[in-house]
Design a protein around this motif. Structure first.
Motif, PDB file in Angstrom:
ATOM      1  N   ASN A  14       0.866  -1.183   0.000  1.00  0.00           N
ATOM      2  CA  ASN A  14       0.000   0.000   0.000  1.00  0.00           C
ATOM      3  C   ASN A  14       0.899   1.229   0.000  1.00  0.00           C
ATOM      4  O   ASN A  14       0.923   1.999   0.933  1.00  0.00           O
ATOM      5  N   SER A  52      -0.489  -6.127   0.954  1.00  0.00           N
ATOM      6  CA  SER A  52       0.104  -6.887   2.037  1.00  0.00           C
ATOM      7  C   SER A  52       1.172  -6.041   2.714  1.00  0.00           C
ATOM      8  O   SER A  52       1.690  -5.099   2.125  1.00  0.00           O
ATOM      9  N   GLU A  53       1.462  -6.368   3.959  1.00  0.00           N
ATOM     10  CA  GLU A  53       2.595  -5.727   4.612  1.00  0.00           C
ATOM     11  C   GLU A  53       3.876  -6.223   3.975  1.00  0.00           C
ATOM     12  O   GLU A  53       3.954  -7.389   3.566  1.00  0.00           O
ATOM     13  N   GLY A  55       6.542  -7.130   5.435  1.00  0.00           N
ATOM     14  CA  GLY A  55       7.055  -8.266   6.195  1.00  0.00           C
ATOM     15  C   GLY A  55       6.308  -9.554   5.912  1.00  0.00           C
ATOM     16  O   GLY A  55       6.842 -10.648   6.083  1.00  0.00           O
ATOM     17  N   GLY A 124       8.133  -1.645   8.634  1.00  0.00           N
ATOM     18  CA  GLY A 124       8.598  -2.889   9.261  1.00  0.00           C
ATOM     19  C   GLY A 124       9.008  -3.899   8.211  1.00  0.00           C
ATOM     20  O   GLY A 124       8.254  -4.173   7.283  1.00  0.00           O
ATOM     21  N   GLY A 125      10.196  -4.452   8.350  1.00  0.00           N
ATOM     22  CA  GLY A 125      10.651  -5.469   7.413  1.00  0.00           C
ATOM     23  C   GLY A 125      11.123  -4.887   6.100  1.00  0.00           C
ATOM     24  O   GLY A 125      11.463  -5.612   5.174  1.00  0.00           O
ATOM     25  N   ILE A 143      11.885   3.254  14.671  1.00  0.00           N
ATOM     26  CA  ILE A 143      10.462   3.073  14.955  1.00  0.00           C
ATOM     27  C   ILE A 143       9.802   2.402  13.754  1.00  0.00           C
ATOM     28  O   ILE A 143       9.910   2.887  12.631  1.00  0.00           O
ATOM     29  N   VAL A 144       9.139   1.297  14.024  1.00  0.00           N
ATOM     30  CA  VAL A 144       8.460   0.594  12.946  1.00  0.00           C
ATOM     31  C   VAL A 144       7.129   1.294  12.681  1.00  0.00           C
ATOM     32  O   VAL A 144       6.233   1.281  13.510  1.00  0.00           O
ATOM     33  N   VAL A 145       7.039   1.899  11.519  1.00  0.00           N
ATOM     34  CA  VAL A 145       5.849   2.681  11.180  1.00  0.00           C
ATOM     35  C   VAL A 145       4.971   1.841  10.263  1.00  0.00           C
ATOM     36  O   VAL A 145       5.469   1.279   9.291  1.00  0.00           O
ATOM     37  N   PRO A 146       3.689   1.734  10.563  1.00  0.00           N
ATOM     38  CA  PRO A 146       2.850   0.814   9.784  1.00  0.00           C
ATOM     39  C   PRO A 146       2.657   1.227   8.322  1.00  0.00           C
ATOM     40  O   PRO A 146       2.553   0.364   7.462  1.00  0.00           O
ATOM     41  N   ASP A 147       2.594   2.513   8.012  1.00  0.00           N
ATOM     42  CA  ASP A 147       2.382   2.905   6.620  1.00  0.00           C
ATOM     43  C   ASP A 147       2.850   4.335   6.413  1.00  0.00           C
ATOM     44  O   ASP A 147       3.168   5.046   7.368  1.00  0.00           O
ATOM     45  N   GLN A 149       1.407   7.194   5.454  1.00  0.00           N
ATOM     46  CA  GLN A 149       0.673   8.292   6.078  1.00  0.00           C
ATOM     47  C   GLN A 149       0.994   8.399   7.553  1.00  0.00           C
ATOM     48  O   GLN A 149       1.126   9.488   8.091  1.00  0.00           O
ATOM     49  N   SER A 150       1.097   7.242   8.190  1.00  0.00           N
ATOM     50  CA  SER A 150       1.438   7.249   9.613  1.00  0.00           C
ATOM     51  C   SER A 150       2.803   7.882   9.806  1.00  0.00           C
ATOM     52  O   SER A 150       3.032   8.624  10.760  1.00  0.00           O
ATOM     53  N   MET A 154       3.584  11.104  11.995  1.00  0.00           N
ATOM     54  CA  MET A 154       4.466  11.035  13.159  1.00  0.00           C
ATOM     55  C   MET A 154       5.562  12.091  13.057  1.00  0.00           C
ATOM     56  O   MET A 154       5.989  12.653  14.064  1.00  0.00           O
TER      57      MET A 154
ATOM     58  N   SER C 163      -4.485  -8.880   5.447  1.00  0.00           N
ATOM     59  CA  SER C 163      -4.816  -8.315   4.141  1.00  0.00           C
ATOM     60  C   SER C 163      -6.131  -8.798   3.567  1.00  0.00           C
ATOM     61  O   SER C 163      -6.244  -9.133   2.415  1.00  0.00           O
ATOM     62  N   ARG C 175      -6.642   6.270   3.342  1.00  0.00           N
ATOM     63  CA  ARG C 175      -5.733   7.181   4.022  1.00  0.00           C
ATOM     64  C   ARG C 175      -4.425   7.312   3.249  1.00  0.00           C
ATOM     65  O   ARG C 175      -3.905   8.418   3.033  1.00  0.00           O
ATOM     66  N   ALA C 176      -3.897   6.177   2.758  1.00  0.00           N
ATOM     67  CA  ALA C 176      -2.634   6.216   2.024  1.00  0.00           C
ATOM     68  C   ALA C 176      -2.797   6.959   0.702  1.00  0.00           C
ATOM     69  O   ALA C 176      -1.907   7.678   0.263  1.00  0.00           O
TER      70      ALA C 176
ATOM     71  N   TYR D  76      -3.052   9.093  15.986  1.00  0.00           N
ATOM     72  CA  TYR D  76      -2.811   9.871  14.766  1.00  0.00           C
ATOM     73  C   TYR D  76      -3.723  11.079  14.622  1.00  0.00           C
ATOM     74  O   TYR D  76      -3.412  11.997  13.880  1.00  0.00           O
ATOM     75  N   THR D 167       3.040   1.612  16.801  1.00  0.00           N
ATOM     76  CA  THR D 167       4.501   1.500  16.879  1.00  0.00           C
ATOM     77  C   THR D 167       5.045   1.057  18.235  1.00  0.00           C
ATOM     78  O   THR D 167       6.197   1.306  18.547  1.00  0.00           O
ATOM     79  N   ASN D 180      10.371 -10.539   9.885  1.00  0.00           N
ATOM     80  CA  ASN D 180      10.648  -9.713   8.721  1.00  0.00           C
ATOM     81  C   ASN D 180      12.104  -9.761   8.312  1.00  0.00           C
ATOM     82  O   ASN D 180      12.424  -9.778   7.128  1.00  0.00           O
ATOM     83  N   SER D 181      12.967  -9.744   9.310  1.00  0.00           N
ATOM     84  CA  SER D 181      14.362  -9.672   8.918  1.00  0.00           C
ATOM     85  C   SER D 181      14.938 -11.044   8.624  1.00  0.00           C
ATOM     86  O   SER D 181      16.034 -11.157   8.115  1.00  0.00           O
ATOM     87  N   TYR D 185       8.465 -17.104   9.432  1.00  0.00           N
ATOM     88  CA  TYR D 185       7.299 -16.753  10.224  1.00  0.00           C
ATOM     89  C   TYR D 185       6.960 -17.808  11.265  1.00  0.00           C
ATOM     90  O   TYR D 185       6.487 -17.518  12.352  1.00  0.00           O
TER      91      TYR D 185
END
Ligand code: ATP
Ligand code: ATP
Ligand code: MG
Ligand code: MG
Lengths: 249, 261, 218, 219, 261
Positions: A14, A52-53, A55, A124-125, A143-147, A149-150, A154, C163, C175-176, D76, D167, D180-181, D185
């Protein structure tokens, strides 16, 4: 068997402009557009994209959730070991998003590591998280930021000092935020230019090879550039390098 | 000489370490009306509950209608009764509870017809005809369609009596059937029970604190204390001339509290 | 400026997915709840154990972990569910484990008196359950079932993490794409609340119908 | 994909780090939920409709919407009105507030279980409303509810993974970061499941004890 | 001539559409012992609860110790009493309930001392000394440290009486204080109340179904039906020579149910 199925399941992120979701819900963006075209040429008329994320992409691919990842997931030696990459598709350098005037003077990940109060946000990842950690930024300052916009939010709220993503992602975010107090630093010094490729399961190397053949044809004919350049990506960058180089093979 | 319909022989019952019935023995003749009286906690309710198979026993034997209640024969030896045997024996016995225990989600009529239809497979029409007769007997034919929550306590208890009678048991057990009622409502229930006692040859065991009623109702009174029978005999003897000191104090207190004997 | 009507439409599509997850998940949860709730009261030890293991496992691990398992780990065992199926399964079984305890509790809270009355009337175990206990226990379960259904509705927000394009996920996409945080999130808050209100209102309706003429049961 | 024990050993310290944070957040949120819930429960019973109505609406609204979305909001959106909370604080407030609406229901049940006669006896002995709450109602309403409250403590523990959205590097987020790294999983996620199951088994024992000590819910 | 301590004037009380008290008026003199009898649902409990301010009223006026109970003066006009006024008025009145309503989490002694310490700010030592006197009076000095759950019903009720007395009210209300007790335990509570009636000049209002006790206890008996006073007078007159037909049937039923009058 993808032909029988009639469609290919691809994982995307995304994160504009690698991917874009139009108001009517249709998926576009540089990565899916290229994948759609090549799969069509391989006799698979449709792609079904799921967001998908970062990660979760490789595990999802391995678990058979997706047939390919086309998401701006940059090639790196460890990843090359986990999945079968195509030749490079989208290339981009890393960038920092930070307050206007770059008051703390960050130009590289090492600068951030050197400032004991600085916090960096990254997905993240993603590649940026790894680069920051490798440059010596301690875990609790990454800091792991989800997306995206976040991340912008931040930064605006002062929760982080700098937000790192590829150049094109940052410029897309800046355009949407339209916030005069933000500034981009690009490219980040010392950070390599990365390219993604379509990623397949290692068992599916044959599919990957077929994908490569079509990709090469498109690069030659200029159709490739026609797809990605409107999104701001450089076709020349992708053509000038290769999987072998990026994966350190 | 007829044989007893209930034979209780050396019956023991403990709850944990508390001995509630202690080597209790007595017989009941068919058609006999028995009143069980005694102080709170003396075990009166427990005996009725045991006869209704709502408890288990700790020792001793009970015979009902010529068959063992809590035991059965299996391969020549005596073993504890299983659920099927208890089910078989319960046909003989009906019980009316202090708090009525009507089924609140069923109408008065359905309360009375449920068991005959389910346990005897009676057709609905027949069960309802009989239920209406019984409701008529307890003076509630006009309430057949009501829900229990719409009835007064005395009416609920009369429905409960009709419900127990619907299975036509040979033995009826009544446990303080009026003590949860307002004083004014007591009479209507006692009236029904007097008629029942006079008109049928059912065997009845009654636990009560209404000494006046016990006096009128019973052929024989058993006075209990601490899980044993202290004294028994015809009502006139027990109420007018109790032999045992414990019986005397008990009756004195009851009278002091304003009850007629 | 962004095409808001299109994006809001996207969120409404997500709301449809959320509603589907909630409805199918609730149906699965209801079935699981009665099986396991009655199972725990069974006279056979094996069934009691199986029910207990199911209940304790699904109540013991987080819905989160269960989703990840259903989505990422089950495929390695050869079971590949669609995201929708994985979501319904994890949500339904998770909430079902909680609701099973509601079933059990309601059955146990029917007063002992009622059991005794059925014994005195010589009903069998099955007749007792079918004609006396369940009809009284059901109205007791309904309010808590309503709460469980709302829990399930809220838990669907978690599937955005595997997802599945539910309402929360669509809000994140909007939002994105638009760079606006307040509008999509405020909109889904209202939508969730509206759905929760629908659930609780229909439960109240059902309860009223089931307890008609039953005032003063307790 | 094969299960790899050496990998498990390698990631264990990181996961334990996350577990520590998870426990801390759970505990702090629980304190907020327990205290605020009692306030909600009492306020909702207020005879003043200007107190009771809005409190009821707030409770219903928070209960009817997902914690995840509420967390997004707190983290947020609130900064736009000048409220900037650190992730941990935002998480504790979000979870505490959300669960306070549940504990309020528990307290309500506890309060309603106190027989009406107790209120009347308090009135007949001329206690004030405040004295009635402090000396008569709360001491009877709360202890029987402790097992039910503890149940929500456990539920809260299991919902901490949501904090990854704002976060906070709790157990689940640490596991994802490890995954992730390393692109593996199964091990981290399974270990997280094992941790949760382990904690919940511990809590079953704890609950038995509480129930034994304070009596069953509502009885 | 002394003035009444309670004046009830045209009192109305409805629950929803149900009219429970209907234009009720009567006075009570200081020191008078009043028994309120009548069928279930006639409104006896409701009157006591209204006097204790546990309900609201729908119409009419009540004066207690010379002051309005449910009304007060504000800027020259009469307005409904606020909580502060009710708190002020409740000093005069104590009540003992059918189900005791002891505070189960407090010891017997703490039950008795709680209100004096909280409402009058009495120091602990003084409150306890007085509580021990009262417990001694009801015969329970040795149970001061027990919890209510360890007491029998009769003992609980005696503690409840001591608790109500601890605030030294001028008026005491008793609502069927023995009807939740085992018959054997009724006597001990009635004994305490007889002593209380004989030894103090407190005004007492008693609702009871124990006609024998009402007879002995009361100076005056009020017979209620459907929220009105049907008949009143000295006990001998009401119990031996009731004028009104409704009173006669009521007493007949009570007697038929086994109670002594
Ligand atoms: N389920 C039980 N568990 C433990 N003890 C019990 C149980 N049921 C009865 N008891 C005890 O057994 C004794 C006898 O009880 P029972 O109910 O038979 O007395 P009762 O003569 O009917 O008294 P009452 O006149 O008060 O009804 C009492 O001490 C009672 O506390
Ligand atoms: N809170 C309430 N809500 C509705 N109706 C009530 C309430 N309290 C009492 N009533 C009704 O008011 C009427 C009078 O009740 P009250 O308790 O005063 O009667 P009572 O004379 O004390 O009867 P009993 O002898 O049964 O105690 C009854 O019909 C009762 O159902
Ligand atoms: Mg008994
Ligand atoms: Mg009354």
């Amino acid at each position: 068997d993808l032909k029988e199925q009639g469609f290919a399941r691809i994982a995307i992120a995304n994160e504009p402009p690698f991917t874009a979701v139009a108001a009517d819900g249709t998926v576009s963006g540089a990565a899916p557009d290229v994948a759609r075209e090549i799969f069509k040429r391989l006799g698979v008329p449709e792609v079904v994209a799921s967001i998908s994320e970062y990660g979760a992409m490789i595990p999802g691919l391995q678990a058979g959730r997706h047939d390919a990842i086309t998401a701006g997931l940059f090639m790196k030696p460890e990843r090359c070991a986990a999945v079968a990459y195509s030749e490079p598709v989208l290339c981009d350098a890393e960038a920092f998003l930070l307050p206007k005037g770059n008051p703390k003077g960050f130009k590289s990940y090492a600068d951030i590591a050197a400032n004991p109060d600085a916090k960096i946000g990254a997905p993240g990842g993603g590649t940026e998280e790894k680069l920051a950690l490798e440059a010596g930024v301690p875990r609790d300052r990454v800091i792991v930021v989800p997306d995206g916009q976040s991340g912008v939010k931040m930064l605006q709220d002062g929760r982080i000092d700098v937000y790192s993503l590829p150049v094109l992602s940052i410029s897309d975010l800046m355009a949407k935020a339209a916030d005069p107090n933000l500034e981009m630093v690009a490219p980040v010094i010392g950070a390599p230019v990365y390219c993604d490729g379509a990623a397949f399961r290692t068992e599916d190397a044959a599919l990957r090879d077929a994908f490569d053949v079509e990709l090469a044809k498109m690069k030659e004919s200029g159709e490739f550039a026609a797809i990605i350049e409107p999104y701001g990506f450089s076709a020349a960058a992708a053509i000038s390098t290769s999987r072998a180089t990026l994966c350190g093979e | 000489m007829t044989t007893p319909i209930i034979r209780i022989n050396q019956l023991d019952k403990s709850f944990g370490t508390l001995k509630v019935l202690d080597g209790l023995s007595f017989d009941v003749m068919p058609g006999e009306k028995l009143a069980l009286i005694g102080p709170s906690g003396s075990g009166k309710t427990t005996i009725l509950r045991i006869l209704m198979t709502l408890e288990t026993i700790s020792g001793g034997h009970i015979e009902v209608c010529g068959e063992q209640l809590y035991h059965m024969q299996k391969g020549g030896t005596e073993v504890p009764a299983n659920e099927a045997h208890l089910h078989h024996m319960r046909r003989h016995i009906g019980m009316v509870f202090q708090h009525f225990n009507l089924f609140p989600h069923k109408s008065v009529l359905d309360n009375v017809t449920l068991a005959p239809m389910l346990t005897k497979g009676e057709p609905k029409a027949k069960a309802e005809a009989r239920a209406m007769e019984l409701l008529d007997m307890v003076g509630l034919a006009d309430k057949a369609k009501s829900m229990p929550s719409q009835l007064s306590g005395g009416q609920k208890q009369r429905v409960a009596i009709a419900r127990a009678l619907a299975l036509q048991p040979r033995i009826m057990l009544f446990d303080e059937v009026t003590s949860a009622l307002d004083p004014e409502l007591v009479e209507e229930v006692l009236l029904v029970m007097k008629r029942l006692a006079a008109e049928t040859d059912m065997t009845m065991l009654l636990v009560t604190h209404e000494m006046g009623f016990a006096h009128e109702f019973a052929d024989r009174v058993l006075f209990f204390d601490k899980g044993r029978i202290v004294e028994q005999g015809p009502p006139d003897q027990i109420f007018r001339n109790p032999e045992h000191e414990r019986t005397q104090t008990f009756l004195r207190k009851i009278i002091a509290a304003g009850h007629r004997v | 400026m962004a095409d808001w009507s299109g994006y809001l439409n996207l969120i409404l599509q997500g709301a449809l997915v959320t509603a589907q997850l909630t409805v199918y998940g609730s149906i699965l949860a209801l079935a699981a709840a009665f099986l396991a709730g009655l199972g725990r009261l069974s006279q056979w030890r094996a069934i009691r154990w199986l029910s207990t293991i199911y209940i304790e496992f699904f109540r013991g691990t987080s819905i989160y972990v269960q989703l990840f398992w259903a989505y990422f780990v089950l495929p390695f065992m050869g079971i590949s569910l669609s995201p929708m199926a994985a979501g319904i399964m994890a949500l339904g079984l998770n909430v079902g484990a909680y609701a099973a305890e509601v079933v059990r509790g309601a059955i146990l809270s029917v007063p002992r008196d009622q059991y005794e009355a059925t014994t005195a009337l010589n009903l069998t175990r099955f007749q007792r359950m079918r004609h006396v206990i369940l009809p009284q226990a059901l109205p007791l379960m309904l309010p808590t079932f309503g709460n469980n259904a709302i829990e399930l509705l809220k838990a669907t927000a978690v599937v955005s993490l595997i997802s599945l394009t539910d309402m929360t996920f669509q809000a994140q996409i909007v939002r994105a794409q638009t760079g606006n945080t307040l509008i999509p999130f405020a909109m889904i808050l209202i939508l969730y609340f509206a759905m929760a209100l629908i659930i609780s209102a229909s439960m109240r309706l059902l309860e009223r119908r089931m307890t008609r003429g039953l005032d003063g049961v307790r | 994909m094969q299960w790899d024990w050496t990998f498990v050993a390698e990631i264990m310290p990181t996961l334990l780090q996350g577990l520590k944070l998870t426990l801390l957040i759970t505990l702090l949120s629980a304190i907020v939920a327990a205290a605020l819930g009692l306030v909600f429960a009492i306020a909702r019973r207020s005879r003043n409709p200007l107190v009771a109505r809005p409190v009821s609406f707030v409770i219903e609204f928070i209960r009817g919407t997902p914690l995840l979305v509420q967390l997004y909001f707190i983290f947020y959106v609130l900064p736009d009105v000048g409220i900037l909370l650190p992730p941990l604080v935002a998480g504790v407030i979000g979870m505490g507030l959300h669960y306070a609406t549940y504990t309020a229901e528990v307290y309500r049940a506890g309060i309603e279980n106190v027989p009406k006669g107790q209120w009347e006896a308090a009135r007949a002995t001329n206690l004030t409303t405040r004295q009635t709450w402090v000396h008569v109602i709360v001491p009877q309403a709360v202890p029987p509810m402790i097992p039910a409250l503890a149940n929500y403590l456990i539920a809260m523990f299991k919902e901490t993974p949501l904090l990854s959205a704002i976060t906070v590097l709790e157990l689940m987020n640490q596991a994802k970061s490890v995954a992730n790294s390393s692109y593996r999983y199964i091990e981290p996620m399974t270990m997280v499941g094992v941790f949760f199951l382990g904690m919940s088994l511990v809590s079953v024992v704890m609950l038995r004890w509480l129930e034994h000590r304070f009596g069953r819910l509502g009885k």
